[in-house]
Each structure stands twice: as C-alpha cells, then as structure tokens.
Write an enzyme that holds these catalytic residues in place. Sequence first.
Site, mmCIF file in Angstrom:
data_model
loop_
_atom_site.group_PDB
_atom_site.id
_atom_site.type_symbol
_atom_site.label_atom_id
_atom_site.label_comp_id
_atom_site.label_asym_id
_atom_site.label_seq_id
_atom_site.Cartn_x
_atom_site.Cartn_y
_atom_site.Cartn_z
ATOM 1 N N SER A 187 36.322 38.619 38.614
ATOM 2 C CA SER A 187 35.752 39.455 37.561
ATOM 3 C C SER A 187 36.487 40.786 37.511
ATOM 4 O O SER A 187 36.791 41.379 38.544
ATOM 5 C CB SER A 187 34.253 39.665 37.805
ATOM 6 O OG SER A 187 34.011 40.205 39.092
ATOM 7 N N MET A 188 36.757 41.248 36.288
ATOM 8 C CA MET A 188 37.589 42.441 36.111
ATOM 9 C C MET A 188 36.963 43.443 35.144
ATOM 10 O O MET A 188 37.667 44.161 34.446
ATOM 11 C CB MET A 188 38.978 42.023 35.623
ATOM 12 C CG MET A 188 39.709 41.057 36.546
ATOM 13 S SD MET A 188 41.379 40.659 35.981
ATOM 14 C CE MET A 188 41.027 39.820 34.433
ATOM 15 N N GLY A 189 35.643 43.493 35.086
ATOM 16 C CA GLY A 189 34.970 44.469 34.247
ATOM 17 C C GLY A 189 35.282 44.284 32.778
ATOM 18 O O GLY A 189 35.187 43.180 32.238
ATOM 19 N N GLY A 215 37.487 41.525 31.329
ATOM 20 C CA GLY A 215 37.035 40.140 31.325
ATOM 21 C C GLY A 215 37.075 39.518 32.701
ATOM 22 O O GLY A 215 36.824 40.168 33.712
ATOM 23 N N GLY A 261 27.962 40.429 37.961
ATOM 24 C CA GLY A 261 28.681 39.423 38.739
ATOM 25 C C GLY A 261 27.792 38.268 39.148
ATOM 26 O O GLY A 261 28.216 37.102 39.153
ATOM 27 N N ASP A 262 26.542 38.568 39.497
ATOM 28 C CA ASP A 262 25.592 37.515 39.861
ATOM 29 C C ASP A 262 25.335 36.608 38.664
ATOM 30 O O ASP A 262 25.203 35.388 38.805
ATOM 31 C CB ASP A 262 24.269 38.133 40.334
ATOM 32 C CG ASP A 262 24.473 39.187 41.408
ATOM 33 O OD1 ASP A 262 25.406 39.017 42.220
ATOM 34 O OD2 ASP A 262 23.727 40.175 41.423
#
Length: 314
Positions: free
Chosen positions: A225-227, A230, A256-257
């Site tokens: 995950s990269m905020g 995306g 993220g969860d």
Amino acid sequence: MKTRSVLTVTLNPAIDQTIYIDDFAISKVNRVRDQREDAGGKGVNVAGFLADYGMHVTATGFLGTGNSLIFSQYFSGKGIQDKFFRLKGHTRTGIKIADLKNRTTTNINFPGIGPGSGDMTDLYDLIREVGADYAWAVLAGSVPEGIPLDCYANLIKDLKNVGVKVALDASGESYRQGLKEIPNLIKPNLAELEEYCGNTLKSKEQVISAGQKLLTEGIETVIVSMGEEGALFFEGEDVIHTIGEKVTVESTAGAGDAMVSGMIAGKIDQKSFADCARLATAFSVLAVTTVGAGIESMSDLHKIEKTIKVMGRN
C-alpha cells in the site's frame, strides 16, 4: 472447513479514541470539537469489515477485563464470534488526533497488556482446536510486551498444518520471523517494505522488484500500500497497480486493514486477481471516508469499486 469463515487474531488490540481538532498544532493549546471511541486493533478492524461483507468471522486474541465491554458490544453488534481471552488489567488506548482542516491523522499508541506464557499456550491450543474450521486466518498488529517474537511464526505453522490460508499484517521482528513460515498473503506499506528490505525504495520499479522478491520466497500474494499513490498487487507473474478516485478523507486509520479484508473477501468469492485487487482498493477507499472499521453501505462500496483504476506494472 467453512469456505466463508475467517479467523482474526489480534494480540494487542486497542480502544481507538478519535479526537477531532480543527487545526492541530504542536506546543499550542488545541480545542477539541468532538470525540469518539471505537473497538480497535488491526485484526479487530479486519473482523469488522469482513463481518459487514457477509463473512462468518471469529475474533481472538487478548483483552483486559477492565474495559472489554466496548469490544463485547462491537462483536455482538456485527455478529462476530468472540473468542478473545480476558486478562486482568485494561486494554490499551490508541489516541488518534484527526485534524479536520489539514485532513491528517496523528496516532499516539500506548503499550498493551503483557500476556504470560500460559496465556499464549491457551491461544495456541485454541488455534489447534478450531483452526481447521476456517478458510482464512488473519494475524495482524503489534506484539505486546511479554509475548515471544516467534509467536506469529508459531501461529502460522499451526494454521498451515490444518490447511488454513494465512494473512500476516504486522511489522518489526515478529513480522520478520513470521515471514519465515511463509504466510499466504502479506500487506506491507512502503515504509514497512523498506524496513524489511533494509534500504530506501525510491522508484516504482524498485518497489516492484522488492515485491517480486517476496514472491520468490514462497509467499503467494503481496500487497504494497502506497497511500495516495494507490497500491501494488503481486501474484505469480502478475503485477497490478490500482488507484482510487480522490475522496474526502475522514481518517486514514484502518485503511490498510480494509485492503487486507477486501483481498480476502475477493479470494473467498473466487474473483480473478485483478478483481480482487479492485475490491481490496475499494474497501480501502471506503474506509478513509468514515471513522471506525466497517461497511455502512454495500451500495457505496460497489459504486467505489466501479471507479477503481486497475493497471499493469507500467
């Protein structure tokens, strides 16, 4: 095994206290506009998202008897089977300062209860007893003081021995040791991936190379995950980049969860890898538009799902 059943393990849950401030400033007096408290912890969040999606979910881990009511009510309200072990003391509080003007969230995490060796034995025994009833297990979050750092590795080994697919979403040494037992799915964010690799990843291609290396170690599915950039999804020879549309961010906590939850939901529903990535990203986008872990509207989720851009590695 129940094909739509998921077990979540949260060793260090927290009561998430969200404080809303118009323009948070360090070393100044800040006036609170509003506040709320939610049952939290990474595995607890995953349980909430998946239960709302229609999965049969059981949640376990450790809770303090002094303030466990908020969790009991949360599990009851969402139809989650509560298999948490109660320990003397209080579950930790995690303070989230939501800056309404700048759309940022500052996290302040307290240490958790320190379970003893006997408490971990009880958890291992539970996993061995009921683990085979689940299609997936999610091991998520930090490890409290007093628990051996090989705990995730031991849990992964026990779960895989009874044919359960395992997702691991953690960090630090317990995460590193857990990876040695080859979980089926992991979701590091960029900082966690850099920590594991031991170097800064300055380009998309470097992130892709690091993700693919994890696949060579035996892990089936890797999500990075990269905020706002995306997320990258890796599986076999496939590399998929997803980006959601811009939305009004209420809180980044639990995003993220939610992504882990969406990927598992897609896997259980036997969607294609691209559609799993799309659904996982939709879960995450929906999560940042609300506070608290869950899906308030399936209609909103499906609307977001249709807007997710799914691209190849380039």
